[in-house]
Scaffold this motif. Structure first.
Motif, PDB file in Angstrom:
ATOM      1  N   THR A 174       6.538   6.286  12.535  1.00 54.54           N
ATOM      2  CA  THR A 174       5.834   6.732  13.815  1.00 54.54           C
ATOM      3  C   THR A 174       4.444   6.522  12.673  1.00 54.54           C
ATOM      4  OG1 THR A 174       5.119   8.803  11.947  1.00 54.54           O
ATOM      5  CG2 THR A 174       7.746   8.920  13.319  1.00 54.54           C
ATOM      6  N   LEU A 175       4.283   5.623  11.896  1.00 49.47           N
ATOM      7  CA  LEU A 175       3.147   5.100  11.172  1.00 49.47           C
ATOM      8  C   LEU A 175       2.618   4.661  11.804  1.00 49.47           C
ATOM      9  CD1 LEU A 175       2.023   6.166   8.287  1.00 49.47           C
ATOM     10  CD2 LEU A 175       2.438   3.814   7.759  1.00 49.47           C
ATOM     11  N   GLU A 176       0.946   4.834  12.479  1.00 52.68           N
ATOM     12  CA  GLU A 176      -0.028   3.960  13.041  1.00 52.68           C
ATOM     13  C   GLU A 176      -0.608   2.732  12.195  1.00 52.68           C
ATOM     14  OE1 GLU A 176      -1.864   4.392  17.237  1.00 52.68           O
ATOM     15  OE2 GLU A 176       0.120   6.472  17.281  1.00 52.68           O
ATOM     16  N   THR A 177      -0.523   1.537  11.900  1.00 48.50           N
ATOM     17  CA  THR A 177      -1.216   0.809  10.810  1.00 48.50           C
ATOM     18  C   THR A 177      -2.083   0.162  11.868  1.00 48.50           C
ATOM     19  OG1 THR A 177       0.765  -0.697  10.236  1.00 48.50           O
ATOM     20  CG2 THR A 177       0.570   1.243   9.415  1.00 48.50           C
ATOM     21  N   LEU A 178      -3.288  -1.176  10.795  1.00 46.38           N
ATOM     22  CA  LEU A 178      -3.556  -1.901  11.361  1.00 46.38           C
ATOM     23  C   LEU A 178      -2.583  -3.217  11.486  1.00 46.38           C
ATOM     24  CD1 LEU A 178      -6.766  -1.108   9.359  1.00 46.38           C
ATOM     25  CD2 LEU A 178      -6.644  -0.692  11.808  1.00 46.38           C
ATOM     26  N   PRO A 234      -1.939  -7.525   2.945  1.00 51.68           N
ATOM     27  CA  PRO A 234      -1.136  -6.096   2.485  1.00 51.68           C
ATOM     28  C   PRO A 234       0.619  -6.795   3.366  1.00 51.68           C
ATOM     29  CG  PRO A 234      -2.819  -6.177   4.497  1.00 51.68           C
ATOM     30  CD  PRO A 234      -2.751  -7.536   3.897  1.00 51.68           C
ATOM     31  N   VAL A 235       1.805  -7.026   2.955  1.00 45.62           N
ATOM     32  CA  VAL A 235       2.964  -6.821   3.293  1.00 45.62           C
ATOM     33  C   VAL A 235       3.421  -5.567   3.503  1.00 45.62           C
ATOM     34  CG1 VAL A 235       2.744  -9.142   2.544  1.00 45.62           C
ATOM     35  CG2 VAL A 235       3.261  -7.364   1.007  1.00 45.62           C
ATOM     36  N   VAL A 236       3.562  -5.073   3.016  1.00 44.84           N
ATOM     37  CA  VAL A 236       4.193  -3.398   3.557  1.00 44.84           C
ATOM     38  C   VAL A 236       3.202  -2.233   3.601  1.00 44.84           C
ATOM     39  CG1 VAL A 236       5.618  -3.457   1.109  1.00 44.84           C
ATOM     40  CG2 VAL A 236       6.597  -1.916   3.458  1.00 44.84           C
ATOM     41  N   VAL A 237       3.270  -1.586   3.805  1.00 45.91           N
ATOM     42  CA  VAL A 237       2.688   0.630   3.389  1.00 45.91           C
ATOM     43  C   VAL A 237       3.764   1.221   3.657  1.00 45.91           C
ATOM     44  CG1 VAL A 237       1.962   2.454   4.419  1.00 45.91           C
ATOM     45  CG2 VAL A 237       0.829   0.009   5.117  1.00 45.91           C
ATOM     46  N   PHE A 238       4.370   1.287   2.337  1.00 49.39           N
ATOM     47  CA  PHE A 238       5.205   2.908   1.851  1.00 49.39           C
ATOM     48  C   PHE A 238       4.665   4.423   2.354  1.00 49.39           C
ATOM     49  CE2 PHE A 238       6.267  -0.632  -1.534  1.00 49.39           C
ATOM     50  CZ  PHE A 238       6.874  -1.041  -0.881  1.00 49.39           C
ATOM     51  N   ILE A 250       0.669  -0.952  -0.466  1.00 51.01           N
ATOM     52  CA  ILE A 250      -0.088  -0.477   0.306  1.00 51.01           C
ATOM     53  C   ILE A 250       0.624   1.095   0.026  1.00 51.01           C
ATOM     54  CG2 ILE A 250      -1.962   1.017   1.784  1.00 51.01           C
ATOM     55  CD1 ILE A 250      -2.573  -0.959   2.850  1.00 51.01           C
ATOM     56  N   CYS A 251       0.869   2.647  -0.898  1.00 44.74           N
ATOM     57  CA  CYS A 251       1.550   3.412  -0.947  1.00 44.74           C
ATOM     58  C   CYS A 251       1.582   4.714  -0.527  1.00 44.74           C
ATOM     59  CB  CYS A 251       1.793   3.511  -2.691  1.00 44.74           C
ATOM     60  SG  CYS A 251       3.533   4.263  -2.343  1.00 44.74           S
ATOM     61  N   GLY A 252       1.210   5.052   0.508  1.00 44.90           N
ATOM     62  CA  GLY A 252       0.212   6.312   0.481  1.00 44.90           C
ATOM     63  C   GLY A 252      -0.570   5.818   1.814  1.00 44.90           C
ATOM     64  N   TYR A 253      -0.751   6.481   3.170  1.00 43.67           N
ATOM     65  CA  TYR A 253      -1.370   6.033   4.313  1.00 43.67           C
ATOM     66  C   TYR A 253      -2.179   6.986   4.985  1.00 43.67           C
ATOM     67  CZ  TYR A 253      -2.457   2.533   7.467  1.00 43.67           C
ATOM     68  OH  TYR A 253      -3.129   1.892   8.789  1.00 43.67           O
ATOM     69  N   THR A 267       0.467  -3.574   9.054  1.00 48.47           N
ATOM     70  CA  THR A 267       1.332  -4.049   8.625  1.00 48.47           C
ATOM     71  C   THR A 267       1.685  -2.792   8.128  1.00 48.47           C
ATOM     72  OG1 THR A 267      -1.011  -3.925   6.388  1.00 48.47           O
ATOM     73  CG2 THR A 267       0.770  -3.493   5.890  1.00 48.47           C
ATOM     74  N   PRO A 268       3.285  -3.659   7.884  1.00 51.65           N
ATOM     75  CA  PRO A 268       4.719  -3.113   8.727  1.00 51.65           C
ATOM     76  C   PRO A 268       5.075  -1.996   7.791  1.00 51.65           C
ATOM     77  CG  PRO A 268       5.477  -5.045   8.287  1.00 51.65           C
ATOM     78  CD  PRO A 268       3.386  -5.279   7.845  1.00 51.65           C
TER      79      PRO A 268
END
Lengths: 325, 325
Positions: free
Chosen positions: A40-44, A29-33, A7-10, A46-47
């Motif tokens: 500092t990114l708080e995802t659900l 989902p294996v990575v958030v770019f 996922i690119c952009g959060y 996903t690294p």
């Protein structure tokens, strides 16, 4: 076999995609770019990784779902991501789609991969309805109504006005205009003002001239001048409390006649409590479709018009035929 | 380049296909195949030929649109036509589609051509909506409502009853059931009786026992017993005057939640004064699509799930992107 998604952009859309991907039986989902500090990114769950480190994920990602904005992000993000992955995006600046398609097509072909562009609901599911309608009912009136829903573009336009510290704009279809198409009473496209109204909720800075703000809004060309626009001043607390949702939706209608002269009407409607979550679901299903198309050797830029819709569904073709036809 | 169409079978659907093909900018109906004496067939101008002479048209037809009935015609007609042409049909016996697909697939592969089966609106456009809905809103309730419209199968069942000399049956959706799905109030599929009523208009033979006919209708298993069915006896003149149209339509609704938990609804509706004319328009557009797919080397049996929808439209891909996305 699980389809590995980047996922690119959060922002809101990226979050919606992550939710849909986590719920899908065949995707992960294996990575958030991100352009932010990944730590500092708080995802659900996903690294996160830096957009600058995409290349390191080349062999660990099957499809990259690009969730940046159309105004500036995607035209940069997507060609960059195409160097390593097939991409899906929701580019929605209608007028610039041909140019955007061409640049993605070039980048995709250069990398030997594919880009599925401008998916979502408009462009996207609404576009498919328009296409189907034209294909089967050539002699007919087509109208699209949007809303009731939040227009980010119009809300942004409000926030750029001096003295405005917060604002949201709802696009509201006029029921009587919709009914006129549905009933066959309307025979030609209605003008903008007759189809939608625009409702603005605005937080003014302390001491700002509200009458001047109102005047600037209702006279703003392209955005508001062609509509009946209402401006309601609210407090920052009310904006926070009552206007944080991002509902949207609308209808594509086509009404006219078959070649044999019989009346016929087609209507497709969406009613969405969260625009980004629904758009995220479409983007995610399109990730599945693109994975399958790329596995079959497809390269270059594509739109939903080029995608067999069965490929959006996790089921096997024989299941779809038995259960959905 | 004009796509040369054959029409196999010339009932209401065949006529609807001829009308749509004559109106299309890029297609031309060149022959109607019939089991009747070709000299007696009154088309809108397309020459008629015997179904037994199909082979003579092998090099003069690009796609054959098979317009026979699902009960007995198509299972014979389509494999026969596939020896010479790619075929499109509107096979609509839902339960038999897998078996029908397999036999068309075999015949098409043997001949090195392709068969696009079960197109129309249900199966067809409604199937596409169900598929899209499941792909983007997995956690949701799906319901299909049919009507108000004439059901040929149910009308035929009425006409088989002793003492009935003419009849028509309208399937009517219950507005409150539809509204319950649309509003999100319904959370599981409604039973048959709660979704539709059935209205029968019956011409009884002179001296026939109307009470016995009514009783046979409302208790008929599969067709009427599970519904609230009304039977109205009318004269042959009233049947002729008021019930010759073949209107139909309906709605596919999907209502539930995105993976992120936001409410979302999808609705696709058709309102058709002439079911066969509209179905004919879909079949014809599918003829265009199949021609393009076969030109690209596709073989075997296909459904609308396998067809990129852009191929249904006469426009060039770049026009569709610029104007419809």
């Amino acid at each position: 076999m699980t389809i590995r998604l980047a996922i690119c952009g959060y922002g809101n859309l990226g979050r919606g995609v992550e939710q849909a991907a986590l719920a899908a039986p065949d995707m992960e989902p294996v990575v958030v770019f991100t352009r932010r500090d990944p730590d500092t990114l708080e995802t659900l769950g996903t690294p996160a990784a830096s957009v600058d480190d995409m290349e390191q994920w080349k062999d660990r990602v099957d499809v990259c779902l690009c969730c940046g904005g159309s105004a500036t992000d995607l035209a940069e993000q997507v060609p960059a991501a195409l160097r390593y992955f097939p991409t899906v995006d929701s580019f929605d600046t209608h007028a610039k789609i041909p140019e955007y398609f061409a640049s993605c097509d070039e980048a995709a072909r250069e990398a030997g991969t594919a880009a599925l562009i401008s998916v979502g609901w408009d462009p996207g599911l609404f576009s498919l309805t328009r296409l189907l309608g034209q294909a089967v009912l050539p002699d007919s009136l087509e109208e699209t109504f949007w809303g009731k829903g939040v227009s980010q573009g119009h809300s942004d336009a409000l926030r750029r006005i001096e003295g405005v510290v917060g604002a949201v704009q709802y696009t509201v279809p006029r029921p009587e205009a919709l009914e006129a198409v549905r009933s066959g009473q309307a025979t030609e496209p209605a003008e903008a003002r007759a189809k939608h109204t625009r409702e603005c909720y605005v937080v003014a800075a302390d001491g700002a001239d509200r009458e001047r703000i109102r005047e600037e809004i209702v006279s703003m060309p392209n955005y508001f001048a062609d509509y009946d626009t209402t401006v309601t001043f609210i407090s920052a607390e009310e904006l926070e409390r009552d206007h944080q949702g991002m509902p949207h939706g609308g209808s594509v209608l086509r009404r006219g006649h078959t070649a044999g002269g019989s009346a016929a009407g087609i209507e497709f409607s969406l009613d969405l409590e969260s625009n980004p979550q629904f758009t995220g679901a479409v983007v995610t299903a399109c990730g599945r479709a693109l994975y399958r198309l790329v596995s079959g050797g497809v390269t270059g830029a594509l739109t939903l018009f080029d995608v067999p819709l069965g490929s959006l569904h996790p089921g096997a073709p024989e299941e779809l035929r038995a259960q959905l036809l």
